[in-house]
Design a protein around this motif. Structure first.
Motif, PDB file in Angstrom:
ATOM      1  N   LEU A 140      -8.274  27.118 -14.802  1.00 33.43           N
ATOM      2  CA  LEU A 140      -9.153  26.506 -13.804  1.00 33.43           C
ATOM      3  C   LEU A 140      -8.459  25.310 -13.157  1.00 33.43           C
ATOM      4  CD1 LEU A 140     -12.372  26.414 -16.030  1.00 33.43           C
ATOM      5  CD2 LEU A 140     -11.941  28.027 -14.158  1.00 33.43           C
ATOM      6  N   ALA A 141      -8.796  25.074 -11.886  1.00 34.25           N
ATOM      7  CA  ALA A 141      -8.272  23.904 -11.174  1.00 34.25           C
ATOM      8  C   ALA A 141      -9.408  23.250 -10.416  1.00 34.25           C
ATOM      9  CB  ALA A 141      -7.152  24.306 -10.218  1.00 34.25           C
ATOM     10  N   ILE A 142      -9.391  21.927 -10.352  1.00 40.32           N
ATOM     11  CA  ILE A 142     -10.332  21.181  -9.517  1.00 40.32           C
ATOM     12  C   ILE A 142      -9.519  20.513  -8.423  1.00 40.32           C
ATOM     13  CG2 ILE A 142     -12.022  19.327  -9.408  1.00 40.32           C
ATOM     14  CD1 ILE A 142     -12.651  19.876 -12.355  1.00 40.32           C
ATOM     15  N   ARG A 143      -9.832  20.864  -7.176  1.00 36.02           N
ATOM     16  CA  ARG A 143      -9.052  20.375  -6.039  1.00 36.02           C
ATOM     17  C   ARG A 143      -9.961  19.774  -4.978  1.00 36.02           C
ATOM     18  NH1 ARG A 143      -4.594  25.291  -5.499  1.00 36.02           N
ATOM     19  NH2 ARG A 143      -3.453  24.773  -7.418  1.00 36.02           N
ATOM     20  N   HIS A 144      -9.438  18.728  -4.323  1.00 38.77           N
ATOM     21  CA  HIS A 144     -10.161  18.009  -3.286  1.00 38.77           C
ATOM     22  C   HIS A 144      -9.759  18.541  -1.918  1.00 38.77           C
ATOM     23  CE1 HIS A 144     -10.097  14.735  -0.251  1.00 38.77           C
ATOM     24  NE2 HIS A 144     -11.287  14.448  -0.740  1.00 38.77           N
ATOM     25  N   GLY A 145     -10.725  18.760  -1.055  1.00 37.08           N
ATOM     26  CA  GLY A 145     -10.416  19.189   0.303  1.00 37.08           C
ATOM     27  C   GLY A 145     -11.538  20.007   0.899  1.00 37.08           C
ATOM     28  N   LYS A 146     -11.211  20.684   1.992  1.00 39.67           N
ATOM     29  CA  LYS A 146     -12.179  21.524   2.676  1.00 39.67           C
ATOM     30  C   LYS A 146     -12.083  22.979   2.247  1.00 39.67           C
ATOM     31  CE  LYS A 146     -12.224  18.789   6.968  1.00 39.67           C
ATOM     32  NZ  LYS A 146     -12.024  18.861   8.439  1.00 39.67           N
ATOM     33  N   GLY A 147     -10.863  23.405   1.792  1.00 34.74           N
ATOM     34  CA  GLY A 147     -10.658  24.815   1.521  1.00 34.74           C
ATOM     35  C   GLY A 147     -10.567  25.581   2.829  1.00 34.74           C
ATOM     36  N   PRO A 148     -10.388  26.887   2.779  1.00 28.43           N
ATOM     37  CA  PRO A 148     -10.226  27.665   1.539  1.00 28.43           C
ATOM     38  C   PRO A 148      -8.810  27.534   0.981  1.00 28.43           C
ATOM     39  CG  PRO A 148     -10.025  29.115   3.420  1.00 28.43           C
ATOM     40  CD  PRO A 148     -10.348  27.746   3.982  1.00 28.43           C
ATOM     41  N   TRP A 149      -8.634  28.010  -0.258  1.00 27.08           N
ATOM     42  CA  TRP A 149      -7.332  28.057  -0.902  1.00 27.08           C
ATOM     43  C   TRP A 149      -6.945  29.521  -1.054  1.00 27.08           C
ATOM     44  CZ3 TRP A 149     -10.672  24.093  -1.705  1.00 27.08           C
ATOM     45  CH2 TRP A 149     -10.131  22.790  -1.617  1.00 27.08           C
ATOM     46  N   PRO A 150      -6.006  30.006  -0.240  1.00 23.86           N
ATOM     47  CA  PRO A 150      -5.637  31.427  -0.287  1.00 23.86           C
ATOM     48  C   PRO A 150      -5.216  31.865  -1.684  1.00 23.86           C
ATOM     49  CG  PRO A 150      -4.655  30.363   1.624  1.00 23.86           C
ATOM     50  CD  PRO A 150      -5.246  29.273   0.784  1.00 23.86           C
ATOM     51  N   GLY A 151      -5.711  33.019  -2.091  1.00 20.91           N
ATOM     52  CA  GLY A 151      -5.353  33.578  -3.379  1.00 20.91           C
ATOM     53  C   GLY A 151      -6.161  33.050  -4.536  1.00 20.91           C
ATOM     54  N   LEU A 152      -7.162  32.198  -4.262  1.00 23.38           N
ATOM     55  CA  LEU A 152      -7.989  31.646  -5.326  1.00 23.38           C
ATOM     56  C   LEU A 152      -9.466  31.879  -5.022  1.00 23.38           C
ATOM     57  CD1 LEU A 152      -6.230  28.211  -5.956  1.00 23.38           C
ATOM     58  CD2 LEU A 152      -5.937  30.335  -7.250  1.00 23.38           C
ATOM     59  N   GLU A 153     -10.263  31.936  -6.071  1.00 22.44           N
ATOM     60  CA  GLU A 153     -11.708  32.044  -5.944  1.00 22.44           C
ATOM     61  C   GLU A 153     -12.340  30.818  -6.589  1.00 22.44           C
ATOM     62  OE1 GLU A 153     -12.852  35.641  -7.881  1.00 22.44           O
ATOM     63  OE2 GLU A 153     -11.843  36.936  -6.426  1.00 22.44           O
ATOM     64  N   GLY A 154     -13.602  30.536  -6.241  1.00 28.60           N
ATOM     65  CA  GLY A 154     -14.243  29.415  -6.892  1.00 28.60           C
ATOM     66  C   GLY A 154     -15.519  28.996  -6.216  1.00 28.60           C
ATOM     67  N   MET A 155     -15.867  27.724  -6.416  1.00 28.88           N
ATOM     68  CA  MET A 155     -17.136  27.205  -5.916  1.00 28.88           C
ATOM     69  C   MET A 155     -16.979  25.722  -5.628  1.00 28.88           C
ATOM     70  SD  MET A 155     -19.355  26.698  -9.411  1.00 28.88           S
ATOM     71  CE  MET A 155     -18.926  25.372 -10.560  1.00 28.88           C
ATOM     72  N   VAL A 156     -17.903  25.186  -4.834  1.00 27.70           N
ATOM     73  CA  VAL A 156     -17.960  23.744  -4.623  1.00 27.70           C
ATOM     74  C   VAL A 156     -18.533  23.117  -5.885  1.00 27.70           C
ATOM     75  CG1 VAL A 156     -19.057  21.890  -3.333  1.00 27.70           C
ATOM     76  CG2 VAL A 156     -18.186  23.890  -2.128  1.00 27.70           C
ATOM     77  N   LEU A 157     -17.782  22.192  -6.442  1.00 27.47           N
ATOM     78  CA  LEU A 157     -18.216  21.537  -7.666  1.00 27.47           C
ATOM     79  C   LEU A 157     -19.104  20.336  -7.358  1.00 27.47           C
ATOM     80  CD1 LEU A 157     -17.967  21.491 -10.746  1.00 27.47           C
ATOM     81  CD2 LEU A 157     -15.887  20.127 -10.477  1.00 27.47           C
ATOM     82  N   THR A 158     -18.640  19.475  -6.466  1.00 27.74           N
ATOM     83  CA  THR A 158     -19.428  18.310  -6.081  1.00 27.74           C
ATOM     84  C   THR A 158     -18.941  17.804  -4.725  1.00 27.74           C
ATOM     85  OG1 THR A 158     -20.176  16.105  -6.780  1.00 27.74           O
ATOM     86  CG2 THR A 158     -17.897  16.684  -7.282  1.00 27.74           C
ATOM     87  N   PRO A 159     -19.832  17.306  -3.872  1.00 29.42           N
ATOM     88  CA  PRO A 159     -19.403  16.773  -2.574  1.00 29.42           C
ATOM     89  C   PRO A 159     -18.464  15.591  -2.734  1.00 29.42           C
ATOM     90  CG  PRO A 159     -21.780  17.130  -2.633  1.00 29.42           C
ATOM     91  CD  PRO A 159     -21.289  17.286  -4.045  1.00 29.42           C
ATOM     92  N   ALA A 160     -17.703  15.322  -1.681  1.00 35.73           N
ATOM     93  CA  ALA A 160     -16.729  14.220  -1.731  1.00 35.73           C
ATOM     94  C   ALA A 160     -16.879  13.318  -0.512  1.00 35.73           C
ATOM     95  CB  ALA A 160     -15.312  14.778  -1.822  1.00 35.73           C
ATOM     96  N   LYS A 161     -18.124  12.960  -0.204  1.00 34.85           N
ATOM     97  CA  LYS A 161     -18.377  12.026   0.888  1.00 34.85           C
ATOM     98  C   LYS A 161     -17.688  10.698   0.609  1.00 34.85           C
ATOM     99  CE  LYS A 161     -22.552  10.508   1.060  1.00 34.85           C
ATOM    100  NZ  LYS A 161     -24.009  10.426   1.309  1.00 34.85           N
ATOM    101  N   MET A 162     -17.098  10.096   1.637  1.00 36.25           N
ATOM    102  CA  MET A 162     -16.338   8.859   1.474  1.00 36.25           C
ATOM    103  C   MET A 162     -17.256   7.634   1.569  1.00 36.25           C
ATOM    104  SD  MET A 162     -13.134   7.933   0.994  1.00 36.25           S
ATOM    105  CE  MET A 162     -11.928   8.980   1.815  1.00 36.25           C
ATOM    106  N   VAL A 163     -17.052   6.680   0.654  1.00 38.59           N
ATOM    107  CA  VAL A 163     -17.763   5.402   0.702  1.00 38.59           C
ATOM    108  C   VAL A 163     -16.749   4.275   0.528  1.00 38.59           C
ATOM    109  CG1 VAL A 163     -19.965   6.306  -0.149  1.00 38.59           C
ATOM    110  CG2 VAL A 163     -18.252   5.493  -1.789  1.00 38.59           C
ATOM    111  N   VAL A 164     -17.063   3.132   1.090  1.00 43.12           N
ATOM    112  CA  VAL A 164     -16.266   1.929   0.870  1.00 43.12           C
ATOM    113  C   VAL A 164     -17.039   1.051  -0.100  1.00 43.12           C
ATOM    114  CG1 VAL A 164     -15.211  -0.108   1.923  1.00 43.12           C
ATOM    115  CG2 VAL A 164     -15.240   2.071   3.163  1.00 43.12           C
TER     116      VAL A 164
END
Length: 301
Positions: A144-168
């Motif tokens: 398993l891998a956890i990656r940050h971004g918009k996706g998709p990642w070619p050759g991989l399957e998966g799901m959105v784990l948690t949103p990554a909205k930016m805050v200061v």
């Protein structure tokens, strides 16, 4: 081995099943193909070898002497293949689940969740590997891998784990009262004038600042080598920092940090990814727990 010396494996499998079961129809059912397909495979082998391999006996079929010898050898070979496959699968089932993610995500989001997972599933060992760079899951044998971004990642399957909205974020009260509306233009205009802490190891976050209209080159900023250094400095009041909300939500809830500006909406997220196909039993147990029982998902939404 020269594969050109070996007939079609599908034909050999069909013949072995027909010889073992004594029926073309039974072989077809066992292999989930048609009667005609099995018959065609047997005829093709007989043509290649120039002799009969099966003969009729009442309503069934029996192998000729040559067919019996071939069926015996094929049965032995297929049994060895099956044993090798079972051993590989068993080895996959017995080894720990290997997960890769970034050091910052592991430290601030994942690791606080894992005590409850290990308490619920003490029989499922989990190895967490951290790397700022993307890892080839197939080459490295990672489940398993956890990656940050918009996706998709070619050759991989998966799901959105948690949103990554930016805050200061900053130490509460360090730079005056928090704004009533951290999404407003005024909130973002204000934080640009404050001292910043920037993570040199994660350029993607700085690119996101540019998309929000903030040029990191024009900030009064201190660059640190990693988020592991940056977040303690931010909590201590050394400056403000832009972070995916998932990484600092616990800090905000516990009063260690407060939000000075917030992205209105974002299509960035942390994704849980794996190679196509079924997961091992242990990996599936972890994924099911993460989606259904983990409190981390609730924190990140």
């Amino acid at each position: 081995m020269d594969w050109r010396d070996i007939p079609s494996l599908s034909a050999l499998r069909a013949f072995e099943a027909a010889a073992r079961l004594g029926s073309l129809s039974e072989a077809a059912r066992a292999l989930n193909v048609t009667h005609a397909a099995v018959a065609a495979h047997v005829r093709a082998l007989e043509a290649e070898f120039g002799q009969s391999l099966l003969t009729r006996a009442g309503r069934g079929m029996v192998p000729t002497q040559a067919g019996a010898e071939l069926a015996r050898d094929l049965g032995t070979g297929f049994a060895e293949i099956a044993a090798g496959v079972r051993a590989m699968r068993q080895g996959r089932e017995d080894r720990p689940v290997i997960l890769t993610t970034t050091p910052s995500f592991a430290q601030n989001w994942l690791m606080p969740c894992l005590a409850s997972f290990w308490a619920a599933h003490p029989d499922v060992p989990l190895t967490v590997q951290t790397d700022q760079n993307m890892v080839d899951l197939r080459r490295e044998g990672v489940d398993l891998a956890i990656r940050h971004g918009k996706g998709p990642w070619p050759g991989l399957e998966g799901m959105v784990l948690t949103p990554a909205k930016m805050v200061v974020v900053a130490q509460p009260g360090r730079f005056g009262p928090a704004p009533e509306d951290p999404r407003s233009k005024a909130a973002w205009s204000r934080v640009v004038e404050l001292p910043w802490l920037l993570d040199q190891s994660h350029s993607e976050f700085n690119k996101r600042l540019i998309r929000l209209g903030i040029d990191p080159e024009r900030l009064t900023a201190t660059a640190l080598q990693s988020n592991a250094l940056l977040l303690p400095a931010c909590r201590a009041g050394a400056g403000v920092s832009a972070q995916p909300l998932a990484l600092v939500e616990t800090d905000i809830a516990d009063g260690r940090l407060e939000v000075l500006a917030e992205e209105a909406e974002s299509d960035y997220a942390y994704h849980l990814l794996h190679l196509p196909g079924p997961l091992s039993r242990r990996a599936q147990t972890f994924v099911t727990w993460l989606r259904r029982d983990s409190q981390c998902i609730a924190l990140g939404t």
